[in-house]
Design a protein around this motif. Structure first.
Motif: not given
Length: 312
Positions: A106-126
């Motif tokens: 969960a922490l690894v994925v959260a760190l990856a999402l934090k650095g994303m510029k586009r599509g964060k909402a989609f990947y967070r929901s997925a």
């Protein structure tokens, strides 16, 4: 035109009694709004707990009136039931495997999402979707098919079905829990977004690389969120039932390797009709979860960092 000055005493005079709501009336309105929750807590939680505590001291088979036996259920549990202790060891093993892996992912994925510029909402929901689906029996049955003989894992690695191997069956159950990392991931992501960027800039000026920034900035500032997730996921792990029940086809096999505590409680209460014994098991589980939670809170003083000491 003349104006009449209002005395200072009149300006600060209390409102007339007719315009003020009596304290007793305000409290009555509060209890009216709270009454559904209070009624639900009493009828659906406190009363069943009291009945369960009483039944834990009785011999009750669901069909005949309970017979008082005192501490016999507890003494039998601790001294005469080897399957009980196997369920305890299996549950502890499951907690030690599933909780750290789930939080780390969960922490690894959260760190990856934090650095994303586009599509964060989609990947967070997925990534959050498995947390909504994973607790269902249908997904657990699909998981059993994946790890069964001739399933996906068998075809990819040629190791045979994990659910039929005592050394791997519990790992298959734990991986189903790890796959449901969406809820702690969202909480981690919210915590990461609250860390001031100035701290990373200051660390970079001091020559700290990404790894040093993670250890010296991210981990300390995220420690309250990590502690929160650790407590919640540990409590949930001790109560795991559906994945183990589905993967083992309700038998806790092979060789009791997936016989977690709640499965054995279910077996004693609803299969063997020893509801008094099952009630005693439930209260032991409640006490153990309370002790483990208290230990986590106690040890948190040495590793959980708060921005203000007054927040402890």
């Amino acid at each position: 035109m003349t104006t009449t000055a209002i005395p200072a005493e009149a300006q600060h005079a209390p409102a007339p009694a007719a315009k003020r709501r009596p304290r007793r009336e305000r409290e009555g309105a509060a209890w009216v709004f709270l009454s559904p929750w209070v009624l639900g807590a009493i009828v659906l939680t406190l009363l069943p707990m009291a009945v369960s505590l009483y039944l834990s001291f009785t011999d009750y088979d669901l069909f005949n009136p309970p017979q008082w036996v005192g501490l016999r259920n507890y003494t039998q549990m601790f001294t005469e039931d080897p399957r009980y202790w196997r369920s305890v060891v299996t549950t502890l093993t499951y907690v030690v495997i599933a909780v750290p892996l789930q939080l780390a992912l969960a922490l690894v994925v959260a760190l990856a999402l934090k650095g994303m510029k586009r599509g964060k909402a989609f990947y967070r929901s997925a990534f959050y979707a498995p947390s909504l689906l994973g607790a269902s029996m249908s997904i657990a049955l699909v998981w059993r098919a994946i790890f069964n003989d001739g399933g996906t894992v068998d075809h990819l690695f040629g190791t045979g079905g994990w659910v039929n191997k005592p050394g791997l069956a519990l790992l298959a159950v734990a991986l189903l829990t790890v796959w449901q990392f969406g809820a702690p991931m969202v909480i981690f992501l919210a915590g990461l977004q609250q860390i001031p960027a100035e701290l990373y800039e200051a660390a970079a000026v001091d020559g700290a690389g990404k790894w040093r920034q993670f250890l010296s900035v991210t981990v300390p500032m995220l420690s309250p969120v990590l502690f929160f997730n650790l407590v919640l996921q540990t409590i949930q792990a001790f109560q795991v039932f559906t994945p183990a029940f589905a993967v083992s086809a309700g038998k806790g096999g092979p060789a009791d390797s997936t016989l977690v505590y709640t499965m054995y409680l279910y077996d004693r209460g609803f299969v063997a009709s020893h509801m008094g014994y099952a009630s005693a098991m439930a209260w032991v589980l409640l006490v153990v979860i309370g002790v483990v939670t208290a230990v986590l809170f106690r040890t948190s003083r040495s590793w959980v960092f708060y921005a203000s000491e007054g927040d402890r």
